[in-house]
Design a protein around this motif. Structure first.
Motif, PDB file in Angstrom:
ATOM      1  N   ASP A  42       0.932  -1.257   0.067  1.00 20.28           N
ATOM      2  CA  ASP A  42       0.059   0.007   0.174  1.00 20.28           C
ATOM      3  C   ASP A  42       0.834   1.160  -0.010  1.00 20.28           C
ATOM      4  OD1 ASP A  42      -2.889   1.107   0.558  1.00 20.28           O
ATOM      5  OD2 ASP A  42      -1.477   2.246   1.773  1.00 20.28           O
ATOM      6  N   VAL A  43       0.632   2.140  -0.901  1.00 19.42           N
ATOM      7  CA  VAL A  43       1.536   3.346  -1.336  1.00 19.42           C
ATOM      8  C   VAL A  43       0.549   4.416  -0.696  1.00 19.42           C
ATOM      9  CG1 VAL A  43       3.121   4.794  -2.597  1.00 19.42           C
ATOM     10  CG2 VAL A  43       3.000   2.260  -2.851  1.00 19.42           C
ATOM     11  N   ASN A  44       0.718   4.961   0.429  1.00 18.82           N
ATOM     12  CA  ASN A  44       0.043   6.031   1.007  1.00 18.82           C
ATOM     13  C   ASN A  44      -1.567   6.078   0.752  1.00 18.82           C
ATOM     14  OD1 ASN A  44       2.534   7.175   1.678  1.00 18.82           O
ATOM     15  ND2 ASN A  44       2.719   8.035  -0.307  1.00 18.82           N
ATOM     16  N   GLY A  45      -1.992   4.811   0.583  1.00 17.69           N
ATOM     17  CA  GLY A  45      -3.664   4.858   0.486  1.00 17.69           C
ATOM     18  C   GLY A  45      -3.983   5.153  -1.025  1.00 17.69           C
ATOM     19  N   VAL A  46      -2.896   5.436  -1.999  1.00 15.91           N
ATOM     20  CA  VAL A  46      -3.314   5.788  -3.207  1.00 15.91           C
ATOM     21  C   VAL A  46      -3.100   4.433  -4.259  1.00 15.91           C
ATOM     22  CG1 VAL A  46      -2.881   7.299  -5.157  1.00 15.91           C
ATOM     23  CG2 VAL A  46      -2.977   8.251  -2.672  1.00 15.91           C
ATOM     24  N   TYR A  47      -2.011   4.017  -4.161  1.00 15.00           N
ATOM     25  CA  TYR A  47      -1.687   2.755  -5.115  1.00 15.00           C
ATOM     26  C   TYR A  47      -1.709   1.630  -4.066  1.00 15.00           C
ATOM     27  CZ  TYR A  47       0.178   6.393  -8.219  1.00 15.00           C
ATOM     28  OH  TYR A  47       0.219   7.719  -8.625  1.00 15.00           O
ATOM     29  N   ARG A  48      -1.819   0.310  -4.620  1.00 14.88           N
ATOM     30  CA  ARG A  48      -1.813  -1.089  -4.301  1.00 14.88           C
ATOM     31  C   ARG A  48      -1.101  -1.708  -5.254  1.00 14.88           C
ATOM     32  NH1 ARG A  48      -7.649  -2.286  -1.733  1.00 14.88           N
ATOM     33  NH2 ARG A  48      -7.602  -0.604   0.039  1.00 14.88           N
ATOM     34  N   ILE A  49       0.131  -2.164  -4.863  1.00 15.13           N
ATOM     35  CA  ILE A  49       0.918  -3.091  -5.981  1.00 15.13           C
ATOM     36  C   ILE A  49       0.671  -4.579  -5.646  1.00 15.13           C
ATOM     37  CG2 ILE A  49       3.176  -3.733  -6.632  1.00 15.13           C
ATOM     38  CD1 ILE A  49       2.766  -0.235  -5.237  1.00 15.13           C
ATOM     39  N   TYR A  50       0.347  -5.428  -6.579  1.00 14.08           N
ATOM     40  CA  TYR A  50       0.001  -6.867  -6.216  1.00 14.08           C
ATOM     41  C   TYR A  50       0.951  -7.513  -7.035  1.00 14.08           C
ATOM     42  CZ  TYR A  50      -4.552  -5.732  -4.227  1.00 14.08           C
ATOM     43  OH  TYR A  50      -5.583  -5.311  -3.355  1.00 14.08           O
ATOM     44  N   GLY A 151       7.666   8.883  -2.385  1.00 13.16           N
ATOM     45  CA  GLY A 151       7.156   9.637  -1.390  1.00 13.16           C
ATOM     46  C   GLY A 151       7.464   9.275   0.117  1.00 13.16           C
ATOM     47  N   PHE A 152       8.622   8.913   0.397  1.00  9.22           N
ATOM     48  CA  PHE A 152       8.787   8.262   1.816  1.00  9.22           C
ATOM     49  C   PHE A 152       9.050   9.673   2.492  1.00  9.22           C
ATOM     50  CE2 PHE A 152      10.384   4.712  -1.086  1.00  9.22           C
ATOM     51  CZ  PHE A 152      10.045   3.807  -0.356  1.00  9.22           C
ATOM     52  N   SER A 153       8.106   9.692   3.666  1.00 10.18           N
ATOM     53  CA  SER A 153       8.002  10.990   4.242  1.00 10.18           C
ATOM     54  C   SER A 153       9.262  11.035   5.474  1.00 10.18           C
ATOM     55  CB  SER A 153       6.807  10.906   5.213  1.00 10.18           C
ATOM     56  OG  SER A 153       6.767  12.146   6.271  1.00 10.18           O
ATOM     57  N   LEU A 154       9.830  12.029   5.681  1.00  5.08           N
ATOM     58  CA  LEU A 154      10.852  12.419   6.613  1.00  5.08           C
ATOM     59  C   LEU A 154      10.255  13.139   7.827  1.00  5.08           C
ATOM     60  CD1 LEU A 154      13.532  14.237   4.489  1.00  5.08           C
ATOM     61  CD2 LEU A 154      13.323  11.574   5.069  1.00  5.08           C
ATOM     62  N   GLU A 155       8.813  13.151   7.856  1.00  2.94           N
ATOM     63  CA  GLU A 155       8.183  13.572   9.163  1.00  2.94           C
ATOM     64  C   GLU A 155       7.723  12.531  10.032  1.00  2.94           C
ATOM     65  OE1 GLU A 155       7.568  16.713  10.022  1.00  2.94           O
ATOM     66  OE2 GLU A 155       8.074  18.167   8.385  1.00  2.94           O
ATOM     67  N   LYS A 156       8.189  12.515  11.293  1.00  5.87           N
ATOM     68  CA  LYS A 156       7.762  11.714  12.329  1.00  5.87           C
ATOM     69  C   LYS A 156       6.217  11.284  12.304  1.00  5.87           C
ATOM     70  CE  LYS A 156      11.723  11.683  15.361  1.00  5.87           C
ATOM     71  NZ  LYS A 156      12.054  11.748  16.639  1.00  5.87           N
ATOM     72  N   GLU A 157       5.540  12.585  12.322  1.00  6.08           N
ATOM     73  CA  GLU A 157       3.906  12.651  12.481  1.00  6.08           C
ATOM     74  C   GLU A 157       3.306  12.137  11.205  1.00  6.08           C
ATOM     75  OE1 GLU A 157       6.160  15.149  12.889  1.00  6.08           O
ATOM     76  OE2 GLU A 157       6.456  15.157  15.187  1.00  6.08           O
ATOM     77  N   CYS A 158       3.960  12.135  10.142  1.00  8.74           N
ATOM     78  CA  CYS A 158       3.071  11.668   8.787  1.00  8.74           C
ATOM     79  C   CYS A 158       2.439  10.450   9.138  1.00  8.74           C
ATOM     80  CB  CYS A 158       4.158  11.594   7.760  1.00  8.74           C
ATOM     81  SG  CYS A 158       3.182  11.403   6.341  1.00  8.74           S
ATOM     82  N   GLN A 159       1.206  10.365   8.730  1.00  8.35           N
ATOM     83  CA  GLN A 159       0.055   9.229   8.970  1.00  8.35           C
ATOM     84  C   GLN A 159       0.294   8.461   7.710  1.00  8.35           C
ATOM     85  OE1 GLN A 159      -1.146   8.334  11.677  1.00  8.35           O
ATOM     86  NE2 GLN A 159       0.115  10.021  12.388  1.00  8.35           N
ATOM     87  N   LYS A 160       0.796   9.091   6.489  1.00  7.00           N
ATOM     88  CA  LYS A 160       0.784   8.248   5.161  1.00  7.00           C
ATOM     89  C   LYS A 160       1.894   7.451   5.208  1.00  7.00           C
ATOM     90  CE  LYS A 160      -2.468  11.279   2.527  1.00  7.00           C
ATOM     91  NZ  LYS A 160      -2.341  11.746   1.164  1.00  7.00           N
TER      92      LYS A 160
END
Length: 226
Positions: A42-50, A151-160
């Motif tokens: 799951d990529v940030n709730g936008v993409y799913r790779i099977y 889009g790997f977040s650097l923010e600790k608080e990021c929920q995605k």
């Protein structure tokens, strides 16, 4: 059973049966359905790779089994003599695409995403992302995943975040096609003239295909209604 539990079973089996090409082939065959049918990225709730085809790689730093084509191993980088293990079950981006690495101790183990389907969120549903008229939805261009897994977040608080999501499935004997050799993998030998700046393994001449059948593909059609 979750992917992590399947990988734990994989390690328990090879430790019990001994670590060689035959035992690894048997263990990979049991593990492959978990990557292909047992979940998705799951990529940030936008993409799913099977995953539809997975290639396994396994290199033991102590020499029980060697797989010199492995990107993340000791001896491949002159400036870093011992590369630390990735966190258990990690994405590893490299020149051939993305691995899902499950290293442990001296074992450099990973699964390369060789063929896949991308589902893209449109509104409240997910639809197949078809990026070429020549393709049916299954894509074997591994490096094209760089456009999706990003889009790997650097923010600790990021929920995605980018995460593996387990799904329930019932295994059958018809899940997989007959295993095959890995694409563009050849046999290597230790470099007898190794020195700083030189490769520690060199490909045999003339080229010889690596005969280990560590590539596994789905036998069942992908269900686009997921």
């Amino acid at each position: 059973m979750k992917l992590k539990e399947r990988i734990e079973d994989f390690y328990a089996e090879i430790q019990k049966e001994g670590i060689n090409d035959v035992t690894l082939s048997n263990a990979f065959k049991k593990l492959a359905p978990s990557f292909i049918y047992g979940g998705y990225i799951d990529v940030n709730g936008v993409y799913r790779i099977y995953i539809r085809t997975v290639e396994f790689y396994f290199h033991d730093e102590n020499g029980l089994v060697t797989d010199p084509i492995v990107y993340h191993r000791n001896g491949r980088l002159d400036d870093i003599k011992e590369v630390p293990n990735f966190p258990f079950i990690s994405l590893h981006a490299h020149a051939s695409g993305f691995d899902i690495a499950f290293e442990r101790g001296s074992f450099r183990a990973s699964a390369l995403i060789r063929k896949y389907v991308v589902m893209y969120k449109t509104g409240d549903t997910f639809q197949p992302l078809i990026r070429s008229k020549k393709l049916s939805g299954e894509d074997d261009r591994s490096t094209f995943l760089y456009d999706i897994i990003n889009g790997f977040s650097l923010e600790k608080e990021c929920q995605k975040r980018i995460a593996w999501v387990d799904v329930n499935y019932s295994e059958t004997e018809d899940d997989l096609q007959k295993p095959t050799v890995r694409r563009n993998v050849f046999k290597f030998d230790k470099n007898p003239d190794y020195s700083y700046g030189q490769p520690d393994y060199i490909r045999r001449k003339p080229k010889e295909k690596d005969t280990r059948e560590w590539s596994f593909s789905a036998a069942k059609q992908f269900n686009v209604s997921k």
